[in-house]
Scaffold this motif. Structure first.
Motif, PDB file in Angstrom:
ATOM      1  N   SER A  21     -29.126  30.683  19.460  1.00 42.61           N
ATOM      2  CA  SER A  21     -30.063  30.457  18.358  1.00 42.61           C
ATOM      3  C   SER A  21     -29.506  31.023  17.064  1.00 42.61           C
ATOM      4  O   SER A  21     -29.551  30.367  16.010  1.00 42.61           O
ATOM      5  N   TYR A 172     -31.751  33.784  11.863  1.00 42.84           N
ATOM      6  CA  TYR A 172     -31.300  32.384  11.732  1.00 42.84           C
ATOM      7  C   TYR A 172     -32.181  31.583  10.783  1.00 42.84           C
ATOM      8  O   TYR A 172     -31.722  30.621  10.153  1.00 42.84           O
ATOM      9  N   THR A 184     -32.488  24.480  16.153  1.00 43.03           N
ATOM     10  CA  THR A 184     -32.747  25.464  17.216  1.00 43.03           C
ATOM     11  C   THR A 184     -33.972  25.040  18.034  1.00 43.03           C
ATOM     12  O   THR A 184     -34.021  25.270  19.244  1.00 43.03           O
ATOM     13  N   GLN A 188     -34.092  24.731  21.973  1.00 35.92           N
ATOM     14  CA  GLN A 188     -35.085  25.519  22.696  1.00 35.92           C
ATOM     15  C   GLN A 188     -36.065  24.655  23.478  1.00 35.92           C
ATOM     16  O   GLN A 188     -36.582  25.063  24.519  1.00 35.92           O
ATOM     17  N   SER A 343     -37.773  31.084  24.069  1.00 33.42           N
ATOM     18  CA  SER A 343     -37.441  29.907  23.247  1.00 33.42           C
ATOM     19  C   SER A 343     -38.696  29.379  22.575  1.00 33.42           C
ATOM     20  O   SER A 343     -38.704  29.026  21.397  1.00 33.42           O
TER      21      SER A 343
END
Length: 616
Positions: A21, A172, A184, A188, A343
């Motif tokens: 991530s 991030y 991401t 995820q 996630s």
């Protein structure tokens, strides 16, 4: 407390999730335009395709709260919650064909810019502040929930997990902007589905196969039928989930900045609408996996005291215990599910960080400093994302004070604050005569009513719902049980009944309050005139059926002539509605056109008598 422990492989898999991530965020920080403009950092250059946008929309909604909360709900109360899937139909069709086209064509960055175009700057600020409060509280729930559950079962450091999740997500999001958040989310989402599938497959196998799971959940009364009880105080029925859930979905997928921002980042309006359509099957799959997981958990532990195994912790910790118990002999799979859980948390809070930075920048800062340079604005946007990340950690510390299940807490938050904002947008889009005074009064009334019932239910612990007995051979509920429940309801006062309103109705109740109060105040203070409307801010719901009232239509301080003019206008509007209805029926039923002339004559006589009776 029967603790389960991670292996080295589990820690490695969990660490890889966090590293991947962060790596996606770093990649977008050094590639492309390197996030040097607010357009790129906050809106991904409006260049995203429908597939990543749709997966990001799913990840934002399918948080750790859902992955933990839904199986716990099904384990405790049965599959009645599954009927919320019916609400997904209208809850996604209406945004696709009403909210997305209108907002996309206005070329907005923040959904709340619409409120200024339609009403006023003050209404825009009020809408923005309501959204900020809603998302800040929700972020705390999203971060704390998986960390607490993991700590309760494995002894994993609670605040270590909270800090790891919060800081990586902040990193991030701050570096890579909306592009990093969306990509991401795509990664995820895949991890989420893989983790849930692994638990279900292994759980079914260890419980004795699909037939044995079905036998136990059927005998344990966990398969719920269609409950058509219209009582709004019943926690979960078809009406509360299938109808009340529509308002919840609209507040999430229609006007919530975290979702709207993804629509607005799409390359074209068609891509945005297509991404909304693609969400539907994936949300149904996610709901099905969570419900099946709850059923497998019940089948596994229906003859045991699962709450005793987790040391009396919140029932949400039972899901983690079930996962660790099922997968403990398969190194790496517990780590995969925990990665799945985190996630979901990362995707939800990163969406919140980015959307909060956007609305703060676009709605609160830029209007006050219009001469701000692009470089300064971009740096400030990144600082805002970082600040909200740190604030999220503080809210996680406060979340443990809430007593309900995490699923119910999360949906209460969205209902109490998302419903009034939905009502504000509906007031502006569908009622062209609503003015800014009515909008402000409606929002205040909607929030007041929502907090009144929401806080009242928490204080009195109303609407918690009665858990079913945990046994593989539970006796079906008898009439005596129903009679006891009805007797208990009869002994409640009117205010207690009000506090017992199902939390699934919060969005619809507060939305309706905003619209009704907003329309009433608008009519009392002078409706908005057509020439004062910003083009493109009203959705043509019924074409020309809703006409603008005359300029002198004001009930407060008006004389008799004005009141008569108002009544004439209302009768003319009724006349137009009847004409539109007759034309529609004639179009749908061609054989009825012969009688149209006669029915039209009768209708004109009625309208004439109504007007005549009100002449001074």
């Amino acid at each position: 407390m029967d603790h389960k422990f991670f292996t080295v492989t589990d820690y490695v898999i969990f660490g890889l999730l966090l590293a991947a991530s962060a790596g996606i965020g770093l990649y977008h920080a050094v590639s492309g335009g390197r996030q040097r403009t607010t357009q790129e950092f906050l809106m991904a250059d409006r260049s995203m395709r429908c597939l990543p946008v749709s997966l990001s929309l799913i990840a934002s909604f399918q948080s750790a709260v859902a992955i933990i909360g839904v199986p716990a709900e099904v384990y405790t109360h049965g599959t009645q919650y599954w009927f919320i899937g019916c609400a997904y139909v209208l809850g996604l069709l209406i945004p696709a064909h009403v909210f997305i086209p209108l907002l996309y064509r206005l070329h907005l960055s923040s959904a709340y810019q619409y409120l200024e175009l339609r009403f006023s700057r003050a209404v825009r600020v009020c809408g923005t502040l309501t959204f900020i409060f809603q998302m800040v509280v929700y972020m705390g729930v999203c971060v704390y929930t998986p960390a607490f559950a993991l700590n309760a079962v494995t002894g994993f450091q609670l605040w270590g997990a909270v800090l790891a999740t919060g800081l990586v997500c902040t990193l991030y999001t701050t570096m890579g902007g909306l592009k990093a958040v969306i990509w991401t989310d795509v990664f995820q989402t895949g991890v989420m589905f893989a983790g849930q599938l692994a638990v279900i497959v292994v759980g079914v196998q260890k419980t004795g196969g699909p037939a044995e799971v079905w036998r136990k959940v059927w005998e344990g009364n966990r398969i719920s039928g269609l409950d058509l009880n219209p009582d709004p105080t019943e926690r979960h029925t078809f009406w509360t989930l299938g109808v009340g859930g529509v308002f919840l979905m609209l507040s999430l997928y229609g006007v919530n900045q975290a979702q709207v921002q993804r629509y607005l980042s799409s390359r074209t309006e068609k891509e945005a609408i297509r991404s909304c359509y693609m969400v539907f099957p994936a949300l149904q799959l996610a709901l099905a996996l969570s419900c099946i997981m709850g059923l497998v958990m019940f089948a596994r532990y229906c003859d045991e005291d699962l709450s005793g195994r987790v040391g009396g912790s919140s029932r949400d910790a039972m899901v983690i215990y079930f996962v660790m118990d099922m997968l403990q002999d398969l190194p790496g799979l517990p780590g995969l599910f925990v990665a799945c859980l985190f996630s979901a948390a990362l995707s939800s809070i990163s969406s919140a960080f980015n959307s909060l930075a956007t609305v703060t920048m676009e709605d609160l800062i830029k209007p006050r400093f219009p001469a701000m340079s692009e470089e300064t604005a971009t740096l400030l946007s990144k600082a805002l994302a970082l600040s909200y990340g740190l604030l999220c950690l503080l809210m996680a510390y406060l979340t443990h004070l809430m007593g309900d299940s995490v699923l119910q807490v999360a949906l209460k938050i969205f209902g109490m604050m998302g419903g009034p904002v939905l009502g504000l947008f509906c007031l502006g889009m569908f009622f062209p005569w609503a003015n800014s005074t009515g909008a402000g009064a409606g929002l205040a009334a909607g929030l007041a009513v929502a907090f009144w019932v929401g806080i009242g239910s928490i204080v009195t612990r109303s609407g918690a719902g009665r858990a079913l007995p945990v046994s593989c051979s539970a006796v079906p509920p008898s009439h005596n049980t129903s009679a006891v429940g009805e007797a208990a309801l009869r002994t409640q006062s009117g205010l207690q009944r009000f506090y017992s309103l199902s939390y699934m109705w919060y969005s619809g109740f507060s939305c309706l309050s905003v619209v009704l109060v907003g329309l009433a105040v608008s009519l009392l203070t002078g409706p908005k005139r057509q020439e004062d409307l910003e083009p493109g801010t009203v959705f043509p719901l019924f074409g020309n059926v809703f006409r603008f009232p005359p300029d002198d239509m004001k009930f407060c301080g008006g004389d008799l002539t004005q009141s008569v003019s108002t009544m004439r206008f209302l009768c003319q509007t009724l006349n137009q509605q009847l004409s539109w209805s007759v034309r529609s029926l004639s179009f749908l039923l061609p054989w009825s056109r012969e009688g149209e002339q006669e029915s039209g004559n009768r209708k004109e006589v009625v309208i004439y008598l109504m007007l005549s009776s009100r002449r001074p």
